[in-house]
Each structure stands twice: as structure tokens, then as C-alpha cells.
Scaffold this motif. Structure first.
Motif: not given
Length: 189
Positions: A39-44
Motif C-alpha cells: 500500500k505504501w508503494s502505491q502512495v509513492e
């Protein structure tokens, strides 16, 4: 069956149950940690997309507002901070700075009616608005995953297993208090 055998068998069963519970909890924590990372990689990804749109937006506005040099420098610095930030907290701060700089740019645009009618500018603004929506969804998904993970890590007896294997609480991606107020920009004039 002898009393000693029953006690030994009971202890053995308890040990097997404890080991199985530990393995199950460990695997669950690994899956949840991977979900948070995903999910963090999607934010990034969405923050990167927005950062990639900024130079095009700036170049379009520069053609109309050549004397607004300060805002272009501020945008470049904020974009650079976002791209170089490493932690969730640093990314959140850099994101807030970039959002603030974009808001100031949009206020300057109000002074240039021809710019607001420029097809490239309108297209870039549409892409930026879409990206802002994607960022909001990605942040929400990330924060939901962090909430689930943090709850799993903090509850007893999972907290014992989490500490034993080094699973730590994750940070939420929180907006600053400045980001709570949306600037008023009207392109219909």
C-alpha cells in the motif's frame, strides 16, 4: 494411562499448540507487513506521478507568467524534497510542502485568464486533479492497512510474538494541519 504420562502428554500438546500459534501469528504478521509495504508503494507511485506532472505544469505556466520566478523555485524545491524523502514522516512533510506550493501556483494562475484557457494547462490540471484523487485513495488504503497491522502487532499475545521477531508499529501517513484547509481557486472567471 499413568498420571505422569497424562501430564507429559498434556504438556506436549500445550507446547505443540503454542508453537502452531506462534507460526500462524508470525505468518499473519508477515502477510500484513507485506500488505502495508504494498500500500505504501502505491502512495509513492502516485506521489511520483504528481511530481512528474509538476515540471510540465510549471513550464506551461512559465510561458504566461514569466515574472513569477519565486513560485517556480519553491515548487522545484518542494518537488525535490518529496523525491528525496525516505521515511513516511518525511514524505508526508514533503507532500504537504508540495501541496502548499501547488496551491500558491494555482492562486497565481488566477491572474492569467489566457492561461486558464490554454488546452495544455487544462489537460495538466485535469491530470493533476486525477492524481490528487489517486493519492487520497492510496493514502486511505495505506492507513487502513497500517491500522490493521498495528492492531495485530499491539494486541496480546501477538505483541509477544511481534516483539520476539522484530515486528514494529508502522507510521500513518497523516496530513498536516495546513493541509486541512483547501485553497479557493476558481477557473471559471
Amino acid at each position: 494411562m499413568k498420571k505422569g504420562t497424562k501430564i507429559l502428554l498434556t504438556i506436549l500438546i500445550l507446547i505443540v499448540v503454542a508453537v502452531m500459534y506462534t507460526f500462524s501469528t508470525y505468518n499473519s504478521l508477515v502477510r500484513m507487513a507485506e500488505n502495508v509495504d504494498n500500500k505504501w508503494s502505491q502512495v509513492e507511485n502516485q506521489l511520483q506521478r504528481r511530481a512528474d506532472l509538476i515540471p510540465n505544469l510549471v513550464n506551461t505556466v512559465k510561458g504566461y507568467a514569466k515574472h513569477e520566478k519565486e513560485i517556480f523555485e519553491t515548487l522545484a524545491q518542494a518537488r525535490s524534497k518529496l523525491l528525496n524523502a525516505n521515511t513516511v514522516e518525511d514524505k508526508a512533510k514533503a507532500n504537504d510542502e508540495l501541496s502548499s506550493a501547488i496551491s500558491r501556483l494555482l492562486m497565481i494562475v488566477e491572474n492569467y485568464p489566457n492561461l486558464k484557457a490554454d488546452r495544455t494547462f487544462v489537460q495538466l490540471m485535469d491530470e493533476l486533479a486525477g492524481t490528487e484523487n489517486r493519492i487520497a485513495v492510496a493514502r486511505k488504503d495505506y492507513n487502513n492497512a497500517v491500522k490493521s497491522y498495528n492492531m495485530k502487532v499491539k494486541v496480546f499475545p501477538n505483541v509477544l510474538i511481534a516483539r520476539m521477531f522484530g515486528f514494529e508499529e508502522r507510521q500513518y501517513f497523516q496530513a498536516s494541519s495546513q493541509a486541512q484547509s483547501v485553497p479557493s481557486v476558481d477557473f471559471s472567471k
